[in-house]
Design a protein around this motif. Sequence first.
Motif, PDB file in Angstrom:
ATOM      1  N   GLU A   1      35.879 -23.573 -39.222  1.00  0.00           N
ATOM      2  CA  GLU A   1      36.844 -24.255 -40.065  1.00  0.00           C
ATOM      3  C   GLU A   1      38.168 -24.404 -39.322  1.00  0.00           C
ATOM      4  OE1 GLU A   1      36.835 -23.402 -44.214  1.00  0.00           O
ATOM      5  OE2 GLU A   1      39.027 -23.307 -44.272  1.00  0.00           O
ATOM      6  N   VAL A   2      38.867 -25.493 -39.673  1.00  0.00           N
ATOM      7  CA  VAL A   2      40.171 -25.757 -39.068  1.00  0.00           C
ATOM      8  C   VAL A   2      41.121 -24.599 -39.336  1.00  0.00           C
ATOM      9  CG1 VAL A   2      42.201 -27.246 -39.202  1.00  0.00           C
ATOM     10  CG2 VAL A   2      39.905 -28.257 -39.234  1.00  0.00           C
TER      11      VAL A   2
ATOM     12  N   ARG B   1      39.881 -25.389 -33.748  1.00  0.00           N
ATOM     13  CA  ARG B   1      38.602 -25.679 -34.408  1.00  0.00           C
ATOM     14  C   ARG B   1      38.526 -27.085 -34.970  1.00  0.00           C
ATOM     15  NH1 ARG B   1      37.125 -19.900 -37.348  1.00  0.00           N
ATOM     16  NH2 ARG B   1      37.503 -18.602 -35.514  1.00  0.00           N
ATOM     17  N   PHE B   2      39.192 -28.048 -34.306  1.00  0.00           N
ATOM     18  CA  PHE B   2      38.934 -29.445 -34.638  1.00  0.00           C
ATOM     19  C   PHE B   2      39.296 -30.303 -33.437  1.00  0.00           C
ATOM     20  CE2 PHE B   2      43.213 -31.135 -35.263  1.00  0.00           C
ATOM     21  CZ  PHE B   2      43.966 -30.048 -35.651  1.00  0.00           C
ATOM     22  N   THR B   3      38.748 -31.519 -33.437  1.00  0.00           N
ATOM     23  CA  THR B   3      39.034 -32.464 -32.361  1.00  0.00           C
ATOM     24  C   THR B   3      40.419 -33.030 -32.585  1.00  0.00           C
ATOM     25  OG1 THR B   3      36.686 -33.010 -32.219  1.00  0.00           O
ATOM     26  CG2 THR B   3      38.243 -34.537 -31.176  1.00  0.00           C
ATOM     27  N   PHE B   4      41.349 -32.639 -31.748  1.00  0.00           N
ATOM     28  CA  PHE B   4      42.768 -32.881 -31.987  1.00  0.00           C
ATOM     29  C   PHE B   4      43.058 -34.342 -32.277  1.00  0.00           C
ATOM     30  CE2 PHE B   4      46.627 -30.694 -32.190  1.00  0.00           C
ATOM     31  CZ  PHE B   4      47.635 -31.405 -31.573  1.00  0.00           C
ATOM     32  N   ASP B   5      42.530 -35.258 -31.477  1.00  0.00           N
ATOM     33  CA  ASP B   5      42.886 -36.670 -31.598  1.00  0.00           C
ATOM     34  C   ASP B   5      42.396 -37.316 -32.881  1.00  0.00           C
ATOM     35  OD1 ASP B   5      42.690 -37.697 -28.075  1.00  0.00           O
ATOM     36  OD2 ASP B   5      44.104 -36.457 -29.197  1.00  0.00           O
ATOM     37  N   ASP B   6      41.478 -36.707 -33.576  1.00  0.00           N
ATOM     38  CA  ASP B   6      40.872 -37.329 -34.747  1.00  0.00           C
ATOM     39  C   ASP B   6      41.586 -37.011 -36.051  1.00  0.00           C
ATOM     40  OD1 ASP B   6      37.425 -36.873 -33.575  1.00  0.00           O
ATOM     41  OD2 ASP B   6      38.978 -38.349 -33.060  1.00  0.00           O
ATOM     42  N   TYR B   7      42.706 -36.327 -35.971  1.00  0.00           N
ATOM     43  CA  TYR B   7      43.374 -35.847 -37.177  1.00  0.00           C
ATOM     44  C   TYR B   7      44.812 -36.340 -37.265  1.00  0.00           C
ATOM     45  CZ  TYR B   7      39.742 -32.539 -38.535  1.00  0.00           C
ATOM     46  OH  TYR B   7      38.572 -31.973 -38.971  1.00  0.00           O
TER      47      TYR B   7
ATOM     48  N   TYR C   1      55.294 -25.637 -44.144  1.00  0.00           N
ATOM     49  CA  TYR C   1      53.858 -25.549 -43.936  1.00  0.00           C
ATOM     50  C   TYR C   1      53.398 -26.647 -42.979  1.00  0.00           C
ATOM     51  CZ  TYR C   1      53.898 -22.779 -48.254  1.00  0.00           C
ATOM     52  OH  TYR C   1      54.144 -21.829 -49.219  1.00  0.00           O
ATOM     53  N   CYS C   2      52.443 -26.296 -42.172  1.00  0.00           N
ATOM     54  CA  CYS C   2      51.748 -27.252 -41.338  1.00  0.00           C
ATOM     55  C   CYS C   2      50.410 -27.555 -42.011  1.00  0.00           C
ATOM     56  CB  CYS C   2      51.529 -26.636 -39.958  1.00  0.00           C
ATOM     57  SG  CYS C   2      50.473 -27.557 -38.860  1.00  0.00           S
ATOM     58  N   ALA C   3      50.020 -28.822 -42.009  1.00  0.00           N
ATOM     59  CA  ALA C   3      48.759 -29.203 -42.638  1.00  0.00           C
ATOM     60  C   ALA C   3      48.063 -30.266 -41.806  1.00  0.00           C
ATOM     61  CB  ALA C   3      49.009 -29.724 -44.049  1.00  0.00           C
ATOM     62  N   ALA C   4      46.745 -30.313 -41.890  1.00  0.00           N
ATOM     63  CA  ALA C   4      45.960 -31.284 -41.139  1.00  0.00           C
ATOM     64  C   ALA C   4      45.014 -32.035 -42.057  1.00  0.00           C
ATOM     65  CB  ALA C   4      45.164 -30.578 -40.040  1.00  0.00           C
ATOM     66  N   ASP C   5      44.769 -33.275 -41.697  1.00  0.00           N
ATOM     67  CA  ASP C   5      43.819 -34.100 -42.450  1.00  0.00           C
ATOM     68  C   ASP C   5      42.913 -34.830 -41.472  1.00  0.00           C
ATOM     69  OD1 ASP C   5      43.450 -37.084 -43.981  1.00  0.00           O
ATOM     70  OD2 ASP C   5      42.950 -35.265 -45.076  1.00  0.00           O
ATOM     71  N   HIS C   6      41.638 -34.955 -41.832  1.00  0.00           N
ATOM     72  CA  HIS C   6      40.672 -35.556 -40.925  1.00  0.00           C
ATOM     73  C   HIS C   6      40.812 -37.065 -40.844  1.00  0.00           C
ATOM     74  CE1 HIS C   6      38.780 -36.078 -44.881  1.00  0.00           C
ATOM     75  NE2 HIS C   6      38.103 -37.065 -44.347  1.00  0.00           N
ATOM     76  N   ARG C   7      41.650 -37.658 -41.650  1.00  0.00           N
ATOM     77  CA  ARG C   7      41.900 -39.095 -41.577  1.00  0.00           C
ATOM     78  C   ARG C   7      43.172 -39.332 -40.766  1.00  0.00           C
ATOM     79  NH1 ARG C   7      41.565 -39.183 -47.963  1.00  0.00           N
ATOM     80  NH2 ARG C   7      42.722 -37.294 -47.428  1.00  0.00           N
ATOM     81  N   PRO C   8      43.028 -39.906 -39.583  1.00  0.00           N
ATOM     82  CA  PRO C   8      44.195 -40.066 -38.700  1.00  0.00           C
ATOM     83  C   PRO C   8      45.332 -40.867 -39.328  1.00  0.00           C
ATOM     84  CG  PRO C   8      42.169 -40.461 -37.491  1.00  0.00           C
ATOM     85  CD  PRO C   8      41.787 -40.352 -38.938  1.00  0.00           C
TER      86      PRO C   8
END
Length: 126
Positions: A1-2, A26-32, A95-102
Motif C-alpha cells: 500500500e502507498v 510503494r507506488f509508481t511516482f509518475d502515475d500519481y 497533510y500530504c496526500a496522493a491520488d492515483h489519478r494524475p
Amino acid sequence: EVQLVESGGGLVQAGGSLRLSCAASRFTFDDYAVGWFRQAPGKEREGVSCIGLGDGSSNYADSVKGRFTISTDNAKSTVYLQMNSLKPEDTGVYYCAADHRPSSWLHCADGEYDYWGQGTQVTVSS
C-alpha cells in the motif's frame, strides 16, 4: 500500500520559512498526483497546493500563491512544500496526500485523494 511520511513542521515566527517534505513509497511516482492539505483548529481541511507528478503541473490556493512552492525530487520520491513569508493564519496540521489519478492536481480537493500521511504541525507565531 502507498505510504506517505511528512516531516519538516515546527514553530516559526511570522515572516519566517519552513520546508515540508513528503516521502512517498510503494507506488509508481509518475502515475500519481500529490497534494498538501492543511487543517486549522476548528476549520475544515483545505487544499494548499497539488502537483501532477507526471508533468509537474501544479495548483495553489489563493491564500498561498506567491509564498509557497511545491516541488518534487523524483529520484527520492519526495514532494516538498517550501513555505515563505509565513503568517499566523498558516498555522495548522499539514497533510500530504496522493491520488492515483494524475489530473487530481487541478482541483486539489481532499475528497479526491486516496492516501494520506499522518500530518505535521506548523505553528506560526505573531
